[in-house]
Design a protein around this motif. Structure first.
Motif, short mmCIF file in Angstrom:
data_model
loop_
_atom_site.label_atom_id
_atom_site.label_comp_id
_atom_site.label_asym_id
_atom_site.label_seq_id
_atom_site.Cartn_x
_atom_site.Cartn_y
_atom_site.Cartn_z
N ILE A 38 0.86 -1.23 -0.04
CA ILE A 38 0.17 -0.01 0.02
C ILE A 38 0.90 1.40 0.03
N SER A 40 2.95 2.81 -1.77
CA SER A 40 2.86 4.07 -2.93
C SER A 40 1.72 4.75 -2.92
N LEU A 41 0.55 3.93 -2.87
CA LEU A 41 -0.75 4.83 -2.95
C LEU A 41 -0.84 5.49 -1.48
N PHE A 42 -0.44 5.14 -0.69
CA PHE A 42 -0.29 5.82 0.80
C PHE A 42 0.65 7.12 0.70
N LEU A 43 1.64 7.07 0.10
CA LEU A 43 2.52 8.24 -0.04
C LEU A 43 1.78 9.34 -1.17
N LEU A 44 0.98 8.54 -2.12
CA LEU A 44 0.49 9.47 -3.15
C LEU A 44 -0.66 10.16 -2.39
N MET A 46 -1.18 11.15 0.89
CA MET A 46 -0.64 12.13 1.88
C MET A 46 0.03 13.21 0.77
N ALA A 47 0.68 12.77 -0.15
CA ALA A 47 1.05 13.87 -1.06
C ALA A 47 -0.25 15.03 -1.45
N PHE A 49 -2.91 15.16 0.14
CA PHE A 49 -3.40 16.12 1.15
C PHE A 49 -2.35 17.34 1.36
N ALA A 50 -1.05 16.99 1.27
CA ALA A 50 -0.18 18.31 1.35
C ALA A 50 -0.53 19.41 0.63
N LEU A 51 -0.77 19.07 -0.68
CA LEU A 51 -0.89 19.89 -1.77
C LEU A 51 -2.41 20.71 -1.27
N PRO A 93 -5.96 7.06 6.86
CA PRO A 93 -5.01 8.16 7.17
C PRO A 93 -5.26 9.40 6.84
#
Lengths: 159, 180
Positions: A38, A40-44, A46-47, A49-51, A93
Motif C-alpha cells: 500500500i 506507494s498509494l499511501f504516499l500519493l 499524503m502528497a 493531502f499536503a498539496l 490515514p
C-alpha cells in the motif's frame, strides 16, 4: 491515543509470541507485505493531502467541509466518497489527517461511509451481478443508511 | 494492479521533484507543501505499524475457514451472525464481495443472507475496522458500527424477502474472478 494503540499492539504481539513463534513471524510478514503493497498509494494520498492543505486556504477548507459547512459539506463528502475507489488503508490515514486539520467527524463519516458502501465507478461491475435495478436500489439504500449514520455521528459528537 | 502502482510511483516522483525544485527556487508554497507532507507522514507512521501488525495477528490467529464451514446450513439467526463474521473476514472493496455473494448463492444461501452480507461487507470488514479505530479512535468507530450494522441487517432481510417474492435471481457470472 497513540500510546494506547502501541501498548495494545505490543501486548498482543507478546501474547502471540508466547503462544506460537512461527505464527507471530507469519503475522509480522503479512503486516510487512501489506504495508509495502500500500506504500506507494499511501504516499500519493499524503502528497495529495499536503498539496490541498497548502494551496487551498484553511478558510476554503472550513467553508466547504468544515464545522459550519453543514449540508453542503456532507453533500461534497458523500459525492467524493461515492465516486472514489480507494482502499481503507489509504482512506483512513487521509481521514485522520483531515481530522487533525479540524474537519468534523460527521464530514469524515460522510466520506468514509460512502467510500465503502456506495460505488458509482464500480456500478457496471455490480450491475453484472445484481442486475441494473437491484444494483441501483442497493446503492440508493446504502446512501440513505450513510446519511442516517452521518446525522447520528453529528449528534453524538456534537460538532 | 502493477500498472496502477507504476502510475503512483511516477506521480510521487513528480511530487518530490516539485518539492525539490521549490526549495531550489525558493517557492514558498512548494516548500510548505513539502513540510506539510513530512509532518503528516510522521504522524501517520506513528500509527501505521500498529494497525498493520494488529491485522497480521488477526489473520494468523482467526481462520476464515471456520466461518465458511458454518454457512452451509444458514437457517435461523445464527446464519446472520456467521455472515457478519464472513463479512468481517472479507478483503477489498464491494466489488470483491460480489463474486463471493455469487458463491454464497451457489451454496444455497438465501437472498436475505446474501443481501445482508453485501451490506455488512461495507461496514464490518475487521481489518478495515482495526485500521479505522487506529486512525480515528474507538468512539467514532463504535457509533458508526452501532448505527450501520443493524440498519444493513434490516435492509438485507427486507430486500431478500421482497426480491424472493418477486422471483429474483442473481445473475450468473461464471468468469467472476476475471472481472475483479
Amino acid at each position: 491515543m497513540n500510546i494506547t494503540l502501541w501498548i495494545i499492539t505490543a501486548g498482543l504481539l507478546i501474547f502471540s509470541l508466547v503462544k506460537s513463534r512461527e505464527k507471530t513471524i507469519t503475522a509480522l510478514k503479512k503486516a510487512f507485505n501489506k504495508f509495502t503493497n500500500i506504500l506507494s498509494l499511501f504516499l500519493l494520498v499524503m502528497a495529495g493531502f499536503a498539496l490541498i492543505v497548502t494551496f487551498l486556504s484553511p478558510e476554503f477548507l472550513q467553508e466547504y467541509i468544515g464545522t459550519e459547512s453543514g449540508i453542503k459539506g456532507i453533500a461534497i463528502s458523500l459525492g467524493l466518497g461515492s465516486v472514489s475507489i480507494m482502499p481503507g488503508f489509504a482512506a483512513f490515514p487521509l481521514c485522520a489527517a483531515l481530522k487533525a486539520e479540524g474537519i468534523p467527524f460527521y464530514i469524515i463519516a460522510a466520506f468514509s461511509l460512502s467510500l465503502m458502501n456506495v460505488g458509482i465507478i464500480t456500478f457496471p461491475i455490480e450491475k453484472k451481478f445484481l442486475g441494473f435495478s437491484v444494483a441501483l436500489i442497493r446503492n440508493l439504500i446504502a446512501l440513505i443508511i450513510c446519511i442516517i449514520a452521518i446525522i447520528i455521528v453529528k449528534i453524538v459528537f456534537g460538532e | 494492479m502493477k500498472k496502477s502502482k507504476l502510475i503512483n510511483i511516477i506521480l510521487i516522483t513528480i511530487f518530490f521533484v516539485f518539492v525539490g525544485i521549490s526549495y531550489l527556487m525558493d517557492f514558498e508554497k512548494g516548500e510548505k507543501t513539502g513540510q506539510a507532507f513530512l509532518s503528516v507522514l510522521i504522524e501517520m507512521l506513528k500509527i501505521l505499524p500498529c494497525a498493520f501488525i494488529l491485522i497480521g495477528l488477526f489473520e494468523v490467529w482467526v481462520k476464515k475457514e471456520t466461518v465458511i464451514q458454518h454457512l452451509g446450513d444458514n437457517c435461523g439467526i445464527k446464519g446472520y451472525l456467521w455472515v457478519l463474521l464472513l463479512a468481517g473476514f472479507s478483503v477489498g472493496g464491494l466489488y470483491v464481495a460480489f463474486p463471493l455473494a455469487e458463491t454464497l448463492n451457489k451454496k444455497g444461501a438465501s437472498l436475505k443472507i446474501i443481501f445482508t452480507y453485501l451490506g455488512f461487507v461495507g461496514v464490518f470488514r475487521i481489518p478495515m475496522t482495526i485500521f479505522e479505530i487506529s486512525f480515528l479512535g474507538l468512539p467514532f468507530t463504535l457509533v458508526r458500527l452501532m448505527v450501520t450494522v443493524p440498519l444493513f441487517l434490516l435492509i438485507g432481510i427486507f430486500m431478500g424477502t421482497i426480491l424472493k417474492k418477486r422471483g429474483y435471481k442473481l445473475k450468473k457470472c461464471t468468469n467472476a474472478q476475471h472481472m475483479v
